[in-house]
Design a protein around this motif. Sequence first.
Motif, short mmCIF file in Angstrom:
data_model
loop_
_atom_site.label_atom_id
_atom_site.label_comp_id
_atom_site.label_asym_id
_atom_site.label_seq_id
_atom_site.Cartn_x
_atom_site.Cartn_y
_atom_site.Cartn_z
N VAL A 6 3.43 -11.46 -0.95
CA VAL A 6 3.32 -10.39 -1.95
C VAL A 6 1.86 -10.09 -2.24
O VAL A 6 1.43 -8.94 -2.24
N HIS A 7 1.08 -11.12 -2.50
CA HIS A 7 -0.34 -10.91 -2.81
C HIS A 7 -1.09 -10.32 -1.61
O HIS A 7 -1.95 -9.45 -1.79
N ALA A 8 -0.75 -10.74 -0.41
CA ALA A 8 -1.40 -10.19 0.78
C ALA A 8 -1.05 -8.70 0.93
O ALA A 8 -1.93 -7.89 1.29
N GLN A 9 0.17 -8.32 0.63
CA GLN A 9 0.56 -6.92 0.73
C GLN A 9 -0.17 -6.07 -0.31
O GLN A 9 -0.61 -4.96 -0.01
N ILE A 10 -0.30 -6.58 -1.52
CA ILE A 10 -1.02 -5.85 -2.56
C ILE A 10 -2.49 -5.70 -2.16
O ILE A 10 -3.07 -4.62 -2.32
N GLU A 11 -3.07 -6.74 -1.63
CA GLU A 11 -4.46 -6.65 -1.17
C GLU A 11 -4.61 -5.65 -0.04
O GLU A 11 -5.58 -4.90 0.02
N GLN A 12 -3.63 -5.60 0.86
CA GLN A 12 -3.67 -4.62 1.96
C GLN A 12 -3.55 -3.20 1.41
O GLN A 12 -4.25 -2.29 1.87
N LEU A 13 -2.70 -3.00 0.41
CA LEU A 13 -2.61 -1.68 -0.22
C LEU A 13 -3.94 -1.30 -0.85
O LEU A 13 -4.39 -0.15 -0.72
N HIS A 14 -4.59 -2.25 -1.52
CA HIS A 14 -5.92 -1.97 -2.10
C HIS A 14 -6.90 -1.57 -1.00
O HIS A 14 -7.64 -0.59 -1.15
N ALA A 15 -6.89 -2.30 0.11
CA ALA A 15 -7.81 -2.01 1.22
C ALA A 15 -7.55 -0.62 1.82
O ALA A 15 -8.47 0.02 2.32
#
Length: 125
Positions: free
Chosen positions: A33-42
């Motif tokens: 979940v956190h990796a997906q949110i970080e990817q969305l931010h990127a």
Amino acid sequence: MAKKSVLAIGIEPALADFTAAPELNPDRVRAYVHAQIEQLHALGFDAEICLIDLGETAEQVTAAALKAKPFDCVVIGAGLRLPAPQLLLFEKIINLIHRLAPTACICFNTNPADTVAAVQRWIEP
């Protein structure tokens, strides 16, 4: 131009039922979940997570998140909509989104690692 905003709603991993997905556990889901949110931010999205319990405060927590700001897209996690016992809670959350974020696209991931793909089906940064 303002970034497109995304809210990812899911069951708190410590409370999730992993019977149908024994390869998952709370730590692995939390990491996905956190990796997906970080990817969305990127990718240029303004994304945040809303983790809920199994019903005690789920509606209040979801409503507070939806009222905090307008969202362009709301992602609903598989852990909330797939286990049959979650059907009533899933319906309640869908109806909250419909009422409190009527212009937001609604999308669904199939697992905690494909949230970005779900968002990208409906909006661009």
